[in-house]
Write a protein that holds these residues in place. Sequence first.
Motif, PDB file in Angstrom:
ATOM      1  N   CYS A 139       0.839  -1.202   0.000  1.00 30.38           N
ATOM      2  CA  CYS A 139       0.000   0.000   0.000  1.00 30.38           C
ATOM      3  C   CYS A 139       0.879   1.260   0.000  1.00 30.38           C
ATOM      4  O   CYS A 139       1.864   1.328   0.730  1.00 30.38           O
ATOM      5  N   CYS A 181      -6.685   0.936   4.340  1.00 33.35           N
ATOM      6  CA  CYS A 181      -6.456   2.374   4.144  1.00 33.35           C
ATOM      7  C   CYS A 181      -7.562   2.997   3.302  1.00 33.35           C
ATOM      8  O   CYS A 181      -8.039   4.095   3.589  1.00 33.35           O
ATOM      9  N   CYS A 184      -4.117  -0.374   0.291  1.00 31.52           N
ATOM     10  CA  CYS A 184      -4.704  -1.604   0.843  1.00 31.52           C
ATOM     11  C   CYS A 184      -6.166  -1.300   1.147  1.00 31.52           C
ATOM     12  O   CYS A 184      -6.569  -0.137   1.258  1.00 31.52           O
ATOM     13  N   CYS A 222       0.165   3.128   3.893  1.00 31.10           N
ATOM     14  CA  CYS A 222       0.686   2.555   5.139  1.00 31.10           C
ATOM     15  C   CYS A 222       1.967   1.764   4.899  1.00 31.10           C
ATOM     16  O   CYS A 222       2.730   1.531   5.845  1.00 31.10           O
ATOM     17  N   ARG A 244      -2.746   2.960  14.447  1.00 30.91           N
ATOM     18  CA  ARG A 244      -2.865   1.517  14.154  1.00 30.91           C
ATOM     19  C   ARG A 244      -1.663   0.807  14.781  1.00 30.91           C
ATOM     20  O   ARG A 244      -0.527   0.894  14.277  1.00 30.91           O
TER      21      ARG A 244
HETATM   22 ZN    ZN Z   1      -2.574   0.739   3.656  1.00 30.64          ZN
END
Ligand code: ZN
Length: 253
Positions: A65, A102, A99, A68, A161
């Motif tokens: 991603c 996200c 992803c 992230c 997270r």
């Molecule tokens: Zn992500």
Amino acid sequence: MIRLRRAVLPAATAERLRDYTDDIRQHATEKERKDRAKELWESRRRVRPALLRGLAEMAPGHERCMYCGDGQGTDIDHFEPKSLAPLRTFDWLNHLLACSFCNSNQKRNLFPTEADGSPLLVDPTAEDPLDHLRLVLPLGVYRGLTARGRACIEVFGLNARAVLVKGRVDAYATARHSIELWRIAMDKGQRDKATEIVRVAWNRPLIDVLEAMFHQSGHPAADALFAGEEETLDLLRDSELRTAFLHFRGVSY
Ligand SMILES: [Zn+2]
């Protein structure tokens, strides 16, 4: 988030994107344009494989991603949401690989802007996110250096997270091992092994950590940023090592 270089699309795909954009532009009102953009995006699936191939080519590691750096990039995210900018629905410069977490849980349709309307979020294909973010390496947490960096932390949940924070702490340990092993391999004349170490290091998830290590070791305040980790800083300042790792990434700090 790390700086990424946008890939070039096949001419046929680029032409198809232009046709879709022209179609949306022909609708008179903003509401009609949004509806048409949504309809075309959901029905014109022929362009998606080519877009995903282009994004996979640009993405960090093995199709991670772009926000992230951890999850598998599965979704084509519209950096500027199509609900806000329907004419950018088929704009290649507005597509990023995200992803599903996200895309669906973090960013959604969030697109905070400055008072003058310019985006607060950082597009990693347009500028270096590390100009706006500093990674506190031993803690695995980001600090926002600018309002835009702070917006990225908030919208993408970069510190909220726990899996990302814990993952970065481990990624830092792994990256330190990689640079140590690279130096040992080179000192033993094992060039092939050293090359393999570099390739694998950049293909891991969360390579924002390795990127931040090189970026921050070149900072004027590097001695303070790496306090207590002088051995790591010495290795990161080794010009032969920097050249080997950064040449592979195609960046210089
Ligand atoms: Zn992500």
